[in-house]
Each structure stands twice: as C-alpha cells, then as structure tokens.
Design a protein around this motif. Structure first.
Motif, PDB file in Angstrom:
ATOM      1  N   LEU A   1       0.824  -1.210   0.000  1.00  0.00           N
ATOM      2  CA  LEU A   1       0.000   0.000   0.000  1.00  0.00           C
ATOM      3  C   LEU A   1       0.856   1.256   0.000  1.00  0.00           C
ATOM      4  O   LEU A   1       0.519   2.251  -0.663  1.00  0.00           O
ATOM      5  CB  LEU A   1      -0.938  -0.013   1.211  1.00  0.00           C
ATOM      6  N   HIS A   2       1.969   1.230   0.712  1.00  0.00           N
ATOM      7  CA  HIS A   2       2.832   2.407   0.767  1.00  0.00           C
ATOM      8  C   HIS A   2       3.398   2.726  -0.614  1.00  0.00           C
ATOM      9  O   HIS A   2       3.336   3.876  -1.071  1.00  0.00           O
ATOM     10  CB  HIS A   2       3.968   2.183   1.765  1.00  0.00           C
ATOM     11  N   LEU A   3       3.953   1.722  -1.277  1.00  0.00           N
ATOM     12  CA  LEU A   3       4.527   1.958  -2.600  1.00  0.00           C
ATOM     13  C   LEU A   3       3.461   2.329  -3.619  1.00  0.00           C
ATOM     14  O   LEU A   3       3.743   3.059  -4.581  1.00  0.00           O
ATOM     15  CB  LEU A   3       5.290   0.717  -3.061  1.00  0.00           C
ATOM     16  N   THR A   4       2.256   1.845  -3.423  1.00  0.00           N
ATOM     17  CA  THR A   4       1.161   2.242  -4.304  1.00  0.00           C
ATOM     18  C   THR A   4       0.974   3.749  -4.271  1.00  0.00           C
ATOM     19  O   THR A   4       0.763   4.391  -5.307  1.00  0.00           O
ATOM     20  CB  THR A   4      -0.139   1.537  -3.888  1.00  0.00           C
ATOM     21  N   TRP A   5       1.072   4.327  -3.069  1.00  0.00           N
ATOM     22  CA  TRP A   5       0.908   5.774  -2.936  1.00  0.00           C
ATOM     23  C   TRP A   5       2.174   6.538  -3.278  1.00  0.00           C
ATOM     24  O   TRP A   5       2.111   7.665  -3.767  1.00  0.00           O
ATOM     25  CB  TRP A   5       0.409   6.120  -1.526  1.00  0.00           C
ATOM     26  N   ASP A   6       3.334   5.945  -3.031  1.00  0.00           N
ATOM     27  CA  ASP A   6       4.582   6.607  -3.401  1.00  0.00           C
ATOM     28  C   ASP A   6       4.741   6.726  -4.912  1.00  0.00           C
ATOM     29  O   ASP A   6       5.126   7.774  -5.425  1.00  0.00           O
ATOM     30  CB  ASP A   6       5.775   5.798  -2.874  1.00  0.00           C
ATOM     31  N   ASP A   7       4.462   5.616  -5.614  1.00  0.00           N
ATOM     32  CA  ASP A   7       4.826   5.529  -7.022  1.00  0.00           C
ATOM     33  C   ASP A   7       3.694   5.119  -7.955  1.00  0.00           C
ATOM     34  O   ASP A   7       3.428   5.811  -8.941  1.00  0.00           O
ATOM     35  CB  ASP A   7       5.969   4.513  -7.197  1.00  0.00           C
ATOM     36  N   GLU A   8       3.078   3.971  -7.665  1.00  0.00           N
ATOM     37  CA  GLU A   8       2.182   3.350  -8.642  1.00  0.00           C
ATOM     38  C   GLU A   8       1.028   4.262  -9.045  1.00  0.00           C
ATOM     39  O   GLU A   8       0.709   4.401 -10.232  1.00  0.00           O
ATOM     40  CB  GLU A   8       1.635   2.022  -8.098  1.00  0.00           C
ATOM     41  N   MET A   9       0.387   4.892  -8.062  1.00  0.00           N
ATOM     42  CA  MET A   9      -0.753   5.768  -8.361  1.00  0.00           C
ATOM     43  C   MET A   9      -0.318   6.970  -9.188  1.00  0.00           C
ATOM     44  O   MET A   9      -1.008   7.381 -10.130  1.00  0.00           O
ATOM     45  CB  MET A   9      -1.394   6.244  -7.054  1.00  0.00           C
ATOM     46  N   ILE A  10       0.822   7.552  -8.841  1.00  0.00           N
ATOM     47  CA  ILE A  10       1.289   8.752  -9.538  1.00  0.00           C
ATOM     48  C   ILE A  10       1.689   8.430 -10.965  1.00  0.00           C
ATOM     49  O   ILE A  10       1.344   9.139 -11.919  1.00  0.00           O
ATOM     50  CB  ILE A  10       2.470   9.391  -8.789  1.00  0.00           C
ATOM     51  N   ASP A  11       2.424   7.328 -11.136  1.00  0.00           N
ATOM     52  CA  ASP A  11       2.965   7.003 -12.448  1.00  0.00           C
ATOM     53  C   ASP A  11       1.955   6.314 -13.362  1.00  0.00           C
ATOM     54  O   ASP A  11       2.243   6.116 -14.550  1.00  0.00           O
ATOM     55  CB  ASP A  11       4.209   6.119 -12.287  1.00  0.00           C
TER      56      ASP A  11
ATOM     57  N   VAL B   1       0.173  21.152  11.252  1.00  0.00           N
ATOM     58  CA  VAL B   1      -1.065  21.168  10.460  1.00  0.00           C
ATOM     59  C   VAL B   1      -0.996  20.116   9.368  1.00  0.00           C
ATOM     60  O   VAL B   1      -1.933  19.339   9.157  1.00  0.00           O
ATOM     61  CB  VAL B   1      -1.313  22.563   9.857  1.00  0.00           C
ATOM     62  N   TRP B   2       0.125  20.048   8.651  1.00  0.00           N
ATOM     63  CA  TRP B   2       0.270  19.067   7.576  1.00  0.00           C
ATOM     64  C   TRP B   2       0.172  17.645   8.130  1.00  0.00           C
ATOM     65  O   TRP B   2      -0.465  16.778   7.524  1.00  0.00           O
ATOM     66  CB  TRP B   2       1.618  19.211   6.873  1.00  0.00           C
ATOM     67  N   ILE B   3       0.825  17.428   9.279  1.00  0.00           N
ATOM     68  CA  ILE B   3       0.822  16.108   9.908  1.00  0.00           C
ATOM     69  C   ILE B   3      -0.586  15.704  10.309  1.00  0.00           C
ATOM     70  O   ILE B   3      -1.023  14.573  10.071  1.00  0.00           O
ATOM     71  CB  ILE B   3       1.768  16.101  11.129  1.00  0.00           C
ATOM     72  N   SER B   4      -1.309  16.628  10.903  1.00  0.00           N
ATOM     73  CA  SER B   4      -2.677  16.348  11.332  1.00  0.00           C
ATOM     74  C   SER B   4      -3.562  16.005  10.144  1.00  0.00           C
ATOM     75  O   SER B   4      -4.388  15.077  10.201  1.00  0.00           O
ATOM     76  CB  SER B   4      -3.243  17.547  12.097  1.00  0.00           C
ATOM     77  N   GLU B   5      -3.397  16.729   9.042  1.00  0.00           N
ATOM     78  CA  GLU B   5      -4.174  16.455   7.837  1.00  0.00           C
ATOM     79  C   GLU B   5      -3.905  15.039   7.326  1.00  0.00           C
ATOM     80  O   GLU B   5      -4.833  14.295   6.982  1.00  0.00           O
ATOM     81  CB  GLU B   5      -3.830  17.466   6.745  1.00  0.00           C
ATOM     82  N   SER B   6      -2.630  14.672   7.263  1.00  0.00           N
ATOM     83  CA  SER B   6      -2.280  13.341   6.770  1.00  0.00           C
ATOM     84  C   SER B   6      -2.843  12.249   7.670  1.00  0.00           C
ATOM     85  O   SER B   6      -3.324  11.214   7.187  1.00  0.00           O
ATOM     86  CB  SER B   6      -0.757  13.200   6.653  1.00  0.00           C
ATOM     87  N   ALA B   7      -2.787  12.470   8.972  1.00  0.00           N
ATOM     88  CA  ALA B   7      -3.325  11.475   9.913  1.00  0.00           C
ATOM     89  C   ALA B   7      -4.832  11.303   9.729  1.00  0.00           C
ATOM     90  O   ALA B   7      -5.363  10.192   9.878  1.00  0.00           O
ATOM     91  CB  ALA B   7      -3.008  11.885  11.347  1.00  0.00           C
ATOM     92  N   GLN B   8      -5.518  12.381   9.404  1.00  0.00           N
ATOM     93  CA  GLN B   8      -6.967  12.299   9.185  1.00  0.00           C
ATOM     94  C   GLN B   8      -7.301  11.563   7.885  1.00  0.00           C
ATOM     95  O   GLN B   8      -8.294  10.840   7.802  1.00  0.00           O
ATOM     96  CB  GLN B   8      -7.566  13.704   9.165  1.00  0.00           C
ATOM     97  N   ILE B   9      -6.476  11.748   6.868  1.00  0.00           N
ATOM     98  CA  ILE B   9      -6.697  11.097   5.583  1.00  0.00           C
ATOM     99  C   ILE B   9      -6.341   9.613   5.640  1.00  0.00           C
ATOM    100  O   ILE B   9      -7.008   8.776   5.008  1.00  0.00           O
ATOM    101  CB  ILE B   9      -5.860  11.788   4.484  1.00  0.00           C
ATOM    102  N   ARG B  10      -5.319   9.276   6.390  1.00  0.00           N
ATOM    103  CA  ARG B  10      -4.716   7.935   6.372  1.00  0.00           C
ATOM    104  C   ARG B  10      -5.704   6.770   6.452  1.00  0.00           C
ATOM    105  O   ARG B  10      -5.624   5.841   5.628  1.00  0.00           O
ATOM    106  CB  ARG B  10      -3.703   7.842   7.523  1.00  0.00           C
ATOM    107  N   PRO B  11      -6.665   6.741   7.378  1.00  0.00           N
ATOM    108  CA  PRO B  11      -7.539   5.558   7.477  1.00  0.00           C
ATOM    109  C   PRO B  11      -8.320   5.277   6.205  1.00  0.00           C
ATOM    110  O   PRO B  11      -8.624   4.107   5.901  1.00  0.00           O
ATOM    111  CB  PRO B  11      -8.482   5.921   8.640  1.00  0.00           C
ATOM    112  N   SER B  12      -8.645   6.314   5.439  1.00  0.00           N
ATOM    113  CA  SER B  12      -9.463   6.124   4.236  1.00  0.00           C
ATOM    114  C   SER B  12      -8.695   5.453   3.105  1.00  0.00           C
ATOM    115  O   SER B  12      -9.301   5.025   2.109  1.00  0.00           O
ATOM    116  CB  SER B  12      -9.999   7.474   3.748  1.00  0.00           C
ATOM    117  N   LEU B  13      -7.368   5.337   3.234  1.00  0.00           N
ATOM    118  CA  LEU B  13      -6.563   4.776   2.155  1.00  0.00           C
ATOM    119  C   LEU B  13      -6.510   3.256   2.190  1.00  0.00           C
ATOM    120  O   LEU B  13      -6.138   2.623   1.191  1.00  0.00           O
ATOM    121  CB  LEU B  13      -5.123   5.319   2.218  1.00  0.00           C
ATOM    122  N   TYR B  14      -6.863   2.659   3.336  1.00  0.00           N
ATOM    123  CA  TYR B  14      -6.783   1.207   3.472  1.00  0.00           C
ATOM    124  C   TYR B  14      -7.978   0.554   2.778  1.00  0.00           C
ATOM    125  O   TYR B  14      -9.121   0.822   3.113  1.00  0.00           O
ATOM    126  CB  TYR B  14      -6.729   0.815   4.943  1.00  0.00           C
TER     127      TYR B  14
END
Length: 257
Positions: A163-173, A205-218
């Motif tokens: 899942l991590h690499l999917t967001w790092d690379d696969e989705m973007i490319d 602020v950026w960290i808090s935003e990412s933490a809020q988004i994170r659960p929806s990615l699984y």
C-alpha cells in the motif's frame, strides 16, 4: 481491512523501505513550490544550490540512502512520523534519533546558520524540501502498526506491491506523465484563492491532515483496480499540490529578510 496475499509476497515486500512520494511525486512538489518562492527565498535557494532547483533537490535524500556515511545510516526516521489512531502528534513517539518533525526543526536551524559549512547547509535545504513532501504523503504519518502501509500487500492492477509503494509511485505514475507535465497540470488548477488557503507553514497542520486522511486509504480488497484509483486520485494530487504550496510558505518564512 489489511489483507495479505501470500506469505512469500509479504516477506519480500516487508523489506521495502518507505521513501515518501516517489521521484515523480517529489519533483512535482518541488516544481510547484519553485513558482511561489518569495524573492528572499529564491535568492537564498540560488545562493545555496546554484543552478539546482527544488525539483532536483527534492529526491536527493532518497538517493543518498545508499551512502556509507554515518549520517545516512541514522537518517531513515527523518522521513516519517508516527501517530497512533485517535491521537495527536507527540514527540515521545519519535525514535531516539528523531523523526521528520524534529529533523525539520534541526535542518531549519542549520540552513539559516551562515557560520556553518556550505555542504551542511545544502544537505539541510535538500532535506527540508524532501521532508515537506513526505509529510503530505498520508502514509508517512503512520499509526505504528504496519510501517506506514509497507506491511500491507496489495496488487495494483497487475503489480504485486504494497500500500505504501502504491501511494509513493504506482498511483502517480499510472497516468504516464513526466513530473513536469504533472506539475503543469496541477499548477493550472491552483487558483489564487486555493494558494492563499493552503499557504500554511506549520508542519503540525500538515501532519494532522495526513493522519486524518490515512484511514481512508486502506482498502477492503487487496486487488486495487480502477475503482480505487478513481476514488483516491484527487486526494493524491491535492496532497502533492498542497505540499508544493506549503514548501514555498515554509521557505519564504525561513528566509524572510
């Protein structure tokens, strides 16, 4: 639901390091940021890096992970922070050597200290650019249970990955765009109103935003195809755009006057 496909795939992918946005994503954030630098920040960046722009600087900390220098052996935790589900960022969760948040503070002090050697200040600036990109990738604000999705094996279309690499690379490319093409596409959609709204230089602020988004990615299913890409592409692109604007905001504030 975090599904594992096979024991063999899990063992192979467990060794995958967390790199933040991949090369394309990091360069996109740097290219967007370059457009919003103040005169002071632009002059400071040019003084430190010469002809190297923020897009080029953004991937250097990942490239240097293979260096045998002692610094790089300990720098891995500088790419992420940990926030368990239902909590806020707490310094006590950082490894002894620090994390992305503490490293950002340290590198900010180094880059503005004109008494330090040039190479130290250059390394600090490149890391600042990189860390800001990392903190906008939601899986770099992990919950401490699965190494930011590195332990979650998935199949993105026909590619066995995690899942991590999917967001790092696969989705973007997946869209087959160069970093400059994607940066141009995203930049055209950043209105002055959005730029003003996103111009936030506070990493918490950026960290808090990412933490809020994170659960929806699984995902519920480990087979990620068009529906997953369709549901999450806008989030991915928004976070890259925000990272570029925030990178400029942070550097503008850092190099003011």
């Amino acid at each position: 639901m975090k599904k594992i496909l096979t024991a063999t795939a899990a063992l192979v992918l467990a060794a995958s390091p967390a790199f933040g946005w991949g090369k394309t994503g990091h360069r996109v954030t740097g290219a967007i940021a370059q457009q919003y630098l103040s005169d002071d920040a632009r002059a400071a960046v040019e003084e430190l890096l010469g002809v190297e722009d923020l897009a080029e600087a953004s991937t250097w900390p990942d490239f240097m992970r293979s260096s045998s220098e002692e610094f790089w052996a300990a720098a891995g935790p500088y790419h992420y922070v940990t926030i368990p589900e239902g909590t806020q960022y707490d310094l006590s969760m950082a490894p002894e050597v620090g994390d992305a948040y503490t490293a950002l503070q340290q590198f900010s002090a180094i880059v503005t200290n004109e008494d330090l050697p040039l190479d130290e200040r250059q390394r600090a600036l490149r890391f600042i650019v990189h860390i800001i990109g990392d903190l906008h990738q939601p899986l770099h604000v992990g919950d401490g249970t699965d190494r930011g999705g590195n332990d979650v094996t998935v199949v993105f279309f026909d590619t066995v990955t995690n899942l991590h690499l999917t967001w790092d690379d696969e989705m973007i490319d997946y869209d087959r765009l160069s970093y400059s093409e994607l940066a141009n596409w995203l930049s055209r959609r950043i209105t002055p109103e959005l730029a003003d709204e996103w111009m936030v230089a506070d990493p918490l602020v950026w960290i808090s935003e990412s933490a809020q988004i994170r659960p929806s990615l699984y995902p519920d299913d480990a087979e990620l195809q068009y529906q997953y890409f369709f549901e999450h592409r806008d989030t991915m692109r928004t976070r890259m755009s925000q990272a570029g604007i925030r990178m400029a905001a942070y550097l503008n504030e850092l190099f003011e006057d």
